[in-house]
Write a protein that holds these residues in place. Structure first.
Motif, mmCIF file in Angstrom:
data_model
loop_
_atom_site.group_PDB
_atom_site.id
_atom_site.type_symbol
_atom_site.label_atom_id
_atom_site.label_comp_id
_atom_site.label_asym_id
_atom_site.label_seq_id
_atom_site.Cartn_x
_atom_site.Cartn_y
_atom_site.Cartn_z
ATOM 1 N N GLY A 140 11.059 60.488 -4.765
ATOM 2 C CA GLY A 140 10.456 60.494 -3.427
ATOM 3 C C GLY A 140 9.489 59.336 -3.235
ATOM 4 O O GLY A 140 9.697 58.480 -2.343
ATOM 5 N N PRO A 141 8.445 59.241 -4.068
ATOM 6 C CA PRO A 141 7.504 58.119 -3.945
ATOM 7 C C PRO A 141 8.206 56.763 -4.071
ATOM 8 O O PRO A 141 7.879 55.823 -3.336
ATOM 9 C CB PRO A 141 6.535 58.343 -5.101
ATOM 10 N N ALA A 142 9.197 56.662 -4.977
ATOM 11 C CA ALA A 142 9.874 55.379 -5.190
ATOM 12 C C ALA A 142 10.655 54.983 -3.932
ATOM 13 O O ALA A 142 10.700 53.805 -3.548
ATOM 14 C CB ALA A 142 10.804 55.472 -6.402
ATOM 15 N N LEU A 143 11.292 55.960 -3.280
ATOM 16 C CA LEU A 143 12.036 55.668 -2.052
ATOM 17 C C LEU A 143 11.076 55.193 -0.962
ATOM 18 O O LEU A 143 11.367 54.268 -0.204
ATOM 19 C CB LEU A 143 12.793 56.909 -1.575
ATOM 20 N N ARG A 144 9.886 55.837 -0.931
ATOM 21 C CA ARG A 144 8.895 55.412 0.049
ATOM 22 C C ARG A 144 8.451 53.982 -0.248
ATOM 23 O O ARG A 144 8.252 53.183 0.664
ATOM 24 C CB ARG A 144 7.695 56.357 0.033
ATOM 25 N N ALA A 145 8.320 53.674 -1.532
ATOM 26 C CA ALA A 145 7.932 52.316 -1.917
ATOM 27 C C ALA A 145 9.005 51.337 -1.474
ATOM 28 O O ALA A 145 8.715 50.259 -0.935
ATOM 29 C CB ALA A 145 7.726 52.238 -3.430
ATOM 30 N N ALA A 146 10.288 51.722 -1.695
ATOM 31 C CA ALA A 146 11.386 50.825 -1.355
ATOM 32 C C ALA A 146 11.453 50.604 0.144
ATOM 33 O O ALA A 146 11.960 49.574 0.620
ATOM 34 C CB ALA A 146 12.701 51.421 -1.867
ATOM 35 N N ALA A 147 10.910 51.559 0.921
ATOM 36 C CA ALA A 147 10.975 51.447 2.372
ATOM 37 C C ALA A 147 9.864 50.563 2.936
ATOM 38 O O ALA A 147 9.822 50.314 4.130
ATOM 39 C CB ALA A 147 10.908 52.849 2.995
ATOM 40 N N VAL A 148 8.936 50.121 2.068
ATOM 41 C CA VAL A 148 7.851 49.253 2.557
ATOM 42 C C VAL A 148 8.462 47.953 3.081
ATOM 43 O O VAL A 148 9.181 47.269 2.345
ATOM 44 C CB VAL A 148 6.849 48.958 1.422
ATOM 45 N N SER A 182 2.706 58.635 -5.963
ATOM 46 C CA SER A 182 2.385 58.383 -4.546
ATOM 47 C C SER A 182 1.141 57.521 -4.446
ATOM 48 O O SER A 182 1.079 56.593 -3.629
ATOM 49 C CB SER A 182 2.121 59.703 -3.818
ATOM 50 N N PHE A 183 0.170 57.834 -5.281
ATOM 51 C CA PHE A 183 -1.061 57.050 -5.267
ATOM 52 C C PHE A 183 -0.784 55.584 -5.598
ATOM 53 O O PHE A 183 -1.246 54.669 -4.935
ATOM 54 C CB PHE A 183 -2.046 57.662 -6.262
ATOM 55 N N TRP A 184 0.013 55.378 -6.649
ATOM 56 C CA TRP A 184 0.313 54.001 -7.048
ATOM 57 C C TRP A 184 1.081 53.257 -5.960
ATOM 58 O O TRP A 184 0.857 52.084 -5.718
ATOM 59 C CB TRP A 184 1.096 53.993 -8.375
ATOM 60 N N ARG A 229 15.446 46.252 -1.849
ATOM 61 C CA ARG A 229 14.947 47.633 -1.930
ATOM 62 C C ARG A 229 15.259 48.227 -3.298
ATOM 63 O O ARG A 229 14.446 48.933 -3.883
ATOM 64 C CB ARG A 229 15.639 48.489 -0.867
ATOM 65 N N GLY A 230 16.468 47.943 -3.778
ATOM 66 C CA GLY A 230 16.885 48.462 -5.080
ATOM 67 C C GLY A 230 15.950 48.011 -6.190
ATOM 68 O O GLY A 230 15.633 48.789 -7.097
ATOM 69 N N ASP A 231 15.509 46.746 -6.118
ATOM 70 C CA ASP A 231 14.596 46.246 -7.148
ATOM 71 C C ASP A 231 13.323 47.081 -7.186
ATOM 72 O O ASP A 231 12.813 47.438 -8.248
ATOM 73 C CB ASP A 231 14.228 44.785 -6.874
ATOM 74 N N ILE A 232 12.764 47.362 -5.988
ATOM 75 C CA ILE A 232 11.515 48.129 -5.907
ATOM 76 C C ILE A 232 11.739 49.541 -6.433
ATOM 77 O O ILE A 232 10.961 50.069 -7.230
ATOM 78 C CB ILE A 232 11.013 48.203 -4.442
ATOM 79 N N LEU A 233 12.851 50.150 -5.993
ATOM 80 C CA LEU A 233 13.192 51.509 -6.424
ATOM 81 C C LEU A 233 13.272 51.568 -7.949
ATOM 82 O O LEU A 233 12.668 52.412 -8.598
ATOM 83 C CB LEU A 233 14.529 51.901 -5.799
ATOM 84 N N ARG A 234 14.021 50.584 -8.509
ATOM 85 C CA ARG A 234 14.217 50.577 -9.952
ATOM 86 C C ARG A 234 12.920 50.299 -10.696
ATOM 87 O O ARG A 234 12.705 50.798 -11.786
ATOM 88 C CB ARG A 234 15.292 49.562 -10.336
ATOM 89 N N LEU A 285 13.443 65.388 -15.157
ATOM 90 C CA LEU A 285 12.368 65.870 -14.283
ATOM 91 C C LEU A 285 11.560 64.695 -13.748
ATOM 92 O O LEU A 285 11.257 64.621 -12.555
ATOM 93 C CB LEU A 285 11.460 66.808 -15.083
ATOM 94 N N GLY A 286 11.223 63.738 -14.651
ATOM 95 C CA GLY A 286 10.425 62.573 -14.259
ATOM 96 C C GLY A 286 11.138 61.770 -13.179
ATOM 97 O O GLY A 286 10.548 61.399 -12.150
ATOM 98 N N GLN A 287 12.442 61.515 -13.397
ATOM 99 C CA GLN A 287 13.200 60.710 -12.438
ATOM 100 C C GLN A 287 13.285 61.410 -11.085
ATOM 101 O O GLN A 287 13.150 60.787 -10.032
ATOM 102 C CB GLN A 287 14.617 60.435 -12.968
ATOM 103 N N LEU A 288 13.461 62.730 -11.144
ATOM 104 C CA LEU A 288 13.559 63.497 -9.908
ATOM 105 C C LEU A 288 12.235 63.465 -9.150
ATOM 106 O O LEU A 288 12.199 63.285 -7.926
ATOM 107 C CB LEU A 288 13.889 64.955 -10.275
#
Lengths: 442, 402
Positions: B385-393, B301-303, B321-326, B378-381
């Motif tokens: 959340g943070p990655a989806l938020r990033a993709a929503a930027v 989240s911080f990153w 969005r997919g690029d950011i998520l990935r 566990l890491g991917q899970l």
């Protein structure tokens, strides 16, 4: 200054509640797990007789004919045959000495309506009570003359006195042990040495062969020779290197089943006693009774250690809990780093306005310490939950587990120490922030 | 996915990356070993006793003289057998998970120590009631059941049954049938082999099944412990009644409440500490995974917050969005992988330490990929959340305050 930093820390913690909650939670869980296991270890590994234990010793000799026949053991067996034990005891070379042997005995009381009971009986000698500082509620211990005269007397536990006589002074009353009447001469106050150090031979660590080292003391105490007479046929060997001629009757049998404890007031006396034991075994070898000449005499805590009294599960749990605390520590360092660096701009402004490296460092550490304190309180609550869970488990020591003041202080202290440790690196990083760079991006 | 730009970005956050990787490494080491310990405890708890546990119970009484043994046996066996639902009652020396009785060293040649075994003494009918399965040789005949003489704790000589485990231990690679062994002056000849039969001690390891069945008649030392067989549905009721009945059929002896239980109850009590340990370890694992996941969420989240502008720029110049998520998922995968590599080494170090102090076997290799998969998952899970938020930027962020 601290007050100001404290206010800043409060503000900062409130600003990002989720991150704060994550850090507090991580510390609380880590502290909770490690303090639960540490409290269990603290109770299990405590000194049962603080102040006395350094002067108490457990002599061992080796009466076995050939120690390769009965499995391989590096040290003499953890108990003695009765003859060696009584020989050493009757020499009276120590300040105090007591023979100890436990057996189960059928008990009934003519003065009580309770049904027949099988109770543990410790048969010992008069020095047992003063040597181990056993407290008396009523009456007193028997005398050495009672030992010599095989007197039909007994001392009972506070628990048994409560069950049989409703806790009233029962000195002078009669108890029927198997088929013999004994007169009660003393009633103990509640007494629960943890562990029950005087009969831990072959404890849980040694395949669970011996008695449970965290059990309560036996309910009935009788003089050693009296006990042997009245409960003949009901003694259990620790081990034998030949068949006992009569099961349950172990005097002069090829078995070890008796313990001896001695009190030696100084190192010089301990060394003299070791010489005495060495002489004794040499003499027994010359007489043809012994083949082995190994002896050993450990002090009380050394003996508990040698017998692996502390359950290995409790140790294992403690190490795992500390590994877990280390994980929580890494976690907190990472999160604090994120938190402090995120405020780079703010710190840049403070630096530009004249705050020193040290001031920024101190401010960041105050914040870390505050998180540690809150986490510590949470950890303390979780420790109480953890200890409640331990008490619910069916381990031999479940009922002993509780938190004392020392462990409470340690919980909060450990939490703050952990968070300060976790805060140092991020605070250092934060205090190194170059003001100019941060101001530019504002 | 291009990995190079991610690595370059991570190099700017060496410390945070290192911390998360170390957290994963420690988690991996503790996870593998804790799961291994749990598996060991569970397999110990699943030990096969070789008897019909669900139908059996024992009643133990103490506080009688050897001369009263025969009379006590007669009263107890008749009294207990009269309880409705009881199929059989036999005088025995012990039952699996009951109090330990008759543990002794044996020798094959009177010179060398053989091993320590559990002697199990019982009258005729005991074997059938236990439900033991014969795999070689024969069962004892009626003549084999002899009285135990005064002052002896076992029949001095007998034809006995041994377990396959004990036969393999004493006579590896040979047929045990007809072989002799001794405990002091007592001598025994093997006439049959049973598949499984756990002694009362059940101390784990191979030792649990080193036991021998010695036939004997009730009386002498064979008194005070009774094996009750009943229909599994009736067993607990029968045991409750049996415990009550003892006071009337033998008022002068004392019932050992703790051990007078059905075998399922004794079994549960026997493994109570193992269950407690497994429960505690499961708790530690859950807390461990939870804390690790929280750490990943926090840092990711911080990153994401720190890189909002860069994400906006990437979106503005054409990243989906997919690029950011990935991007964030790959980043997490790399960090976790780095942690797992160190964690596998740590897992073996920890296992070596545990083996030294706590009699634990080697950590099997297949635990490592399982641990790795769990942590990757566990890491991917956690990063999702943070990655989806990033993709929503939204790309418009790029145009602000640059």
């Amino acid at each position: 200054m601290f007050g100001y930093y404290f206010n800043l820390a409060m503000l900062s913690l409130k600003r990002n509640k989720v991150l704060t909650a994550l850090m507090v939670l991580a510390i609380a869980v880590g502290i909770g797990a490690s303090m639960t296991t540490l409290t269990v270890m603290h109770i299990l590994s405590g000194d049962p007789l603080p102040g006395r234990s350094t002067h108490l010793y457990y002599p061992q000799v080796d009466p076995t004919p050939d120690n390769s026949y009965y499995g391989h053991h590096k040290y003499p067996l953890p108990m003695m045959d009765d003859r060696s034990a009584v020989d050493l005891w009757s020499a009276h070379r120590a300040d105090r000495q007591a023979l100890v042997v436990d057996s189960a005995v059928k008990v009934r009381s003519p003065d009580s309506s309770l049904p027949l009971m099988m109770l543990g009986m410790t048969s010992t000698t008069a020095d047992f009570f003063p040597m181990f500082g056993v407290p008396f509620e009523y009456g007193s211990a028997w005398t050495p003359a009672d030992d010599a005269g095989h007197a039909r007397v007994a001392v009972i536990s506070s628990n048994l006195n409560a069950r049989l006589f409703g806790g009233k002074d029962s000195v002078g009353k009669t108890l029927r042990l198997k088929d013999s009447d004994v007169r009660i001469v003393g009633v103990l106050k509640p007494w629960r040495p943890i562990p029950r150090f005087y009969s831990v031979a072959g404890g849980i660590g040694a395949n669970g062969q011996g008695a449970d080292p965290y059990a309560k003391p036996e309910d009935v105490f009788t003089p050693y020779f009296t006990g042997l007479e009245i409960n003949d046929g009901n003694f259990q060997q620790y081990t034998c290197w030949g068949n006992p001629p009569v099961p349950g009757h172990l005097e002069n049998s090829p078995c070890v089943w008796v313990s001896l404890w001695v009190e030696l007031g100084s190192a010089a006396k301990a060394s003299a006693y070791r010489d005495f034991m060495a002489n004794y075994v040499q003499q027994q070898k010359a007489l043809g009774r012994f083949q082995q000449t190994d002896t050993r005499m450990l002090d009380l805590m050394g003996w508990l250690d040698a017998e692996h009294v502390i359950p290995s599960d409790a140790q294992l749990q403690m190490w795992l809990a500390f590994a877990f605390l280390a994980i929580c520590l890494f976690n907190t360092v990472g999160l604090l780093l994120a938190k402090f660096l995120r405020r780079g701009g703010e710190i840049g402004v403070r630096r530009a306005l004249g705050a020193s490296h040290r001031a920024v460092f101190a401010q960041c550490l105050t914040e870390a310490g505050l998180i540690g304190f809150i986490g510590g309180v949470g950890g303390w609550l979780l420790t109480l939950v953890g200890l409640w869970l331990v008490r619910r488990q069916q381990t031999p020591y479940s009922d002993l587990v509780h938190m004392d003041t020392a462990m409470f202080t340690m919980t909060i202290g450990l939490a703050i120490a952990v968070s300060l440790l976790a805060g140092t690196l991020p605070a250092l990083r934060a205090s190194r922030i170059a003001p100019a760079l941060q101001l530019k991006t504002l | 996915m291009h990995i190079r730009p991610i690595l370059v970005a991570l190099r700017k956050h060496k410390l945070a990356t290192f911390l998360i990787a170390m957290e994963i490494a420690l988690a991996c080491a503790v996870l593998c070993n804790a799961v291994f310990i749990i598996a060991n405890r569970l397999s110990a708890m699943n030990i096969v006793t070789g008897v019909d546990e669900a139908s059996l119970g024992e009643i133990v009484v103490t506080g009688f003289e050897p001369k009263e043994a025969s009379d006590l046996n007669a009263r107890m066996i008749a009294g207990l057998a009269a309880i409705p639902g009881v199929e059989s009652v036999h005088a025995v020396s012990s039952v699996p998970f009951g109090p330990q009785a008759g543990v002794a060293g044996v020798t094959l040649d009177h010179k060398h120590y053989g091993t320590v075994i559990d002697y199990y003494v019982g009258d005729s009918g005991t074997i059938k009631a236990l439900g033991l399965e014969l795999v070689a040789g024969a069962m004892p005949d009626a003549d084999d059941y002899q009285a135990i003489p005064d002052k002896a704790w076992l029949p001095p000589s007998a034809r006995v049954l041994v377990t396959r485990a004990l036969a393999d231990r004493l006579w590896p690679g040979e047929s045990p049938l007809g072989k002799m062994f001794w405990t002091g002056p007592y001598q025994y000849r093997v006439i049959g082999v049973v598949a499984n039969f756990m002694g009362a001690a059940a101390n784990g390891g191979g030792r649990a099944e080193w036991s021998a069945f010695v036939p004997a008649l009730p009386g002498g030392t064979l008194a005070g412990t009774y094996q009750i067989r009943a229909n599994p549905q009736d067993l607990e009721r029968v045991m409750t009644e049996a415990r009550k009945t003892v006071a009337t059929i033998a008022p002068d002896v004392v019932l050992d409440h703790e051990n007078s239980q059905s075998i399922p109850v004794l079994r549960a009590a026997h493994f109570a500490t193992d269950r407690a340990m497994a429960g505690m370890l499961i708790g530690v694992i859950a807390a461990l995974l939870g804390v690790t996941a929280l750490g990943i969420v926090g840092l990711a989240s911080f990153w994401v917050a720190q890189r909002r502008k860069q994400i906006g720029i990437r979106r503005a110049i054409g990243a989906t969005r997919g690029d950011i998520l990935r991007y964030f998922q790959t980043e997490n995968f790399l960090i976790v992988t780095f942690g797992i590599v160190i964690g596998m080494l740590l897992a073996f170090v920890l296992n070596a330490v545990l083996m030294k102090f706590y009699e634990l076997p080697h950590l099997p290799l297949y635990y490592l990929p399982i641990g790795a998969l769990a942590l990757w998952g566990l890491g991917q899970l956690a990063v999702l959340g943070p990655a989806l938020r990033a993709a929503a930027v939204p790309p418009v962020v790029a145009t602000r305050s640059v």
